[in-house]
Design a protein around this motif. Structure first.
Motif, PDB file in Angstrom:
ATOM      1  N   TYR A 328       8.440  -1.277   3.794  1.00 16.30           N
ATOM      2  CA  TYR A 328       7.416  -1.528   3.003  1.00 16.30           C
ATOM      3  C   TYR A 328       6.347  -0.508   2.740  1.00 16.30           C
ATOM      4  O   TYR A 328       5.790   0.302   1.676  1.00 16.30           O
ATOM      5  N   ALA A 329       6.134   0.347   4.085  1.00 19.17           N
ATOM      6  CA  ALA A 329       5.207   1.338   4.056  1.00 19.17           C
ATOM      7  C   ALA A 329       5.552   2.440   3.362  1.00 19.17           C
ATOM      8  O   ALA A 329       4.872   2.929   2.497  1.00 19.17           O
ATOM      9  N   ARG A 330       6.836   2.826   3.292  1.00 15.50           N
ATOM     10  CA  ARG A 330       7.212   4.069   2.610  1.00 15.50           C
ATOM     11  C   ARG A 330       7.309   3.829   1.052  1.00 15.50           C
ATOM     12  O   ARG A 330       6.809   4.720   0.167  1.00 15.50           O
ATOM     13  N   THR A 331       7.688   2.492   0.656  1.00 14.30           N
ATOM     14  CA  THR A 331       7.587   2.180  -0.780  1.00 14.30           C
ATOM     15  C   THR A 331       6.177   2.192  -1.164  1.00 14.30           C
ATOM     16  O   THR A 331       5.988   2.679  -2.501  1.00 14.30           O
ATOM     17  N   TYR A 332       5.553   1.553  -0.598  1.00  7.67           N
ATOM     18  CA  TYR A 332       3.899   1.558  -1.040  1.00  7.67           C
ATOM     19  C   TYR A 332       3.331   3.011  -0.977  1.00  7.67           C
ATOM     20  O   TYR A 332       2.522   3.351  -2.057  1.00  7.67           O
ATOM     21  N   GLU A 333       3.583   3.798  -0.051  1.00  5.42           N
ATOM     22  CA  GLU A 333       3.304   5.124  -0.150  1.00  5.42           C
ATOM     23  C   GLU A 333       4.003   5.941  -1.211  1.00  5.42           C
ATOM     24  O   GLU A 333       3.087   6.814  -1.918  1.00  5.42           O
TER      25      GLU A 333
END
Length: 376
Positions: A328-333
């Motif tokens: 999730y974090a990488r995609t939002y980043e």
């Protein structure tokens, strides 16, 4: 085998995935058994079922805890050794390979004393798995090759097919013997064709696909996987079929054919879900997320990530939950939503701390530091 090299297509996918969420994190695919599944698996010919094992372990007269004191001197010698092998299989399923070896070594001594080559072969096969899981490469190779030698000595062609596939898989894992691995798979296929073993043909074709992908021959790999699927459907092997579809997705991803990538991973997901094959289910979701992000279908990617996180929670698998939050974090980043990304990194870091995975926690905290001053 914690540092095994991936095939080129998998390297490309892994590089991309690390940019959007570490979707093939080493708590699953790079773990010993996850990795073997990814590579086609150390083959297991039909044998003792899990149901039979459970029933025998709970028999009132079970000798599971009988001490090892010259067992070949008593009437229950063979039963004792066979029981140790079944218990070892249970330990391997429970991911406790050291305990499996504790059960296998005395059983092997009994079989050697009795000159039982067939049982020695099965025991060496299980020992190979245990050594692989422990990262003891030399012992693993020795056990796997002994298994092949016994199959050849006894003229057991079916077991030769599985043993050759195991050797090829092991060689691929070493990262510097791709051609030798391909030769082992090709020999396995030749024997499988001779004895008309659809199970062996499916496994061998799928592994030949892995070898071709490792050599950068993705179009050839795709053809091999598609051939493998015909045999895996024939023997109704949903786990093997899901694994091959995931491999096919990897190959299509490496060629940039995202439409076929999504189709292959989608088939893998449906098969894995129907058979409750959680490892392939997670792997196919990871591949689908990577493919959808590649074509900027973020809404679908987030739906899949929610599905992934739900599954990890149902499994009560903290490492997989960590990977879901990190994804999730990488995609939002990637979308430039840094505050949201930071929140997910923080949730992943909490799990890493609970798992006492200090290395992963440091990596996550470093990532948080890097985006702290960004706005989104």
């Amino acid at each position: 085998m914690k540092h095994q090299k991936l095939v080129p297509g998998q390297k490309n996918l892994l590089s991309f995935v690390l940019a959007v969420g570490n979707l093939t994190g080493n708590s699953r695919i790079l773990s010993a058994w996850g990795l073997l599944i990814l590579l086609g698996g150390l083959a297991t010919p039909p044998g003792v079922s899990a149901t039979d094992l459970t029933r025998q372990l709970h028999q009132p007269n079970s000798i599971r805890n009988t001490p090892f004191t010259s067992p070949w001197m008593g009437r229950e010698t063979r039963d004792w050794a066979d029981q140790r092998v079944r218990i070892a299989e249970e330990y391997l399923r429970a991911n406790t390979p050291s305990k499996a070896l504790d059960a296998l070594l005395p059983a092997l001594e009994v079989y050697h004393h009795q000159g039982d080559l067939r049982s020695q072969g099965l025991t060496y096969e299980l020992m190979g798995r245990a050594y692989v899981a422990l990262g003891r490469h030399k012992e693993a190779e020795n056990a796997i090759r002994r298994r092949l030698g016994i199959a050849r000595d006894t003229g057991d062609l079916q077991q030769q097919v599985f043993a050759l596939n195991n050797i090829g898989t092991f060689l691929l894992q070493q990262g510097d013997a791709d051609l030798a691995a391909r030769d082992a798979f090709a020999e396995a296929l030749q024997i499988a064709n001779r004895i008309k073993s659809a199970e062996g043909q499916g496994l061998s074709w799928s592994n030949l696909g892995l070898a071709a992908a490792r050599l950068g021959e993705y179009n050839k790999a795709i053809k091999f996987y598609e051939t493998a699927l015909t045999y895996r459907r024939q023997v109704r092997d949903p786990l093997g079929e899901a694994n091959t579809y995931n491999n096919l997705g990897d190959a299509y991803f490496a060629t940039g054919d995202y439409q076929n990538t999504i189709a292959a991973y989608g088939r893998a997901l449906r098969l894995a879900n129907a058979s409750r094959d959680r490892i392939n289910e997670l792997r196919s979701i990871d591949g689908l997320v990577a493919a959808h992000v590649s074509v900027e279908r973020y809404e679908r990617a987030f739906e899949l990530l929610a599905q992934r996180l739900n599954l990890a929670k149902q499994m009560q698998n903290l490492p997989e939950q960590l990977l879901s939050f990190e994804s999730y974090a990488r995609t939002y980043e990637r979308l430039g939503k840094y505050q949201t990304a930071r929140n997910f990194y923080e949730r992943a870091a909490i799990i890493a701390r609970n798992l006492q995975d200090s290395k992963k926690e440091v990596q996550l905290l470093d990532r948080i530091t890097q985006i702290r001053n960004r706005r989104g």
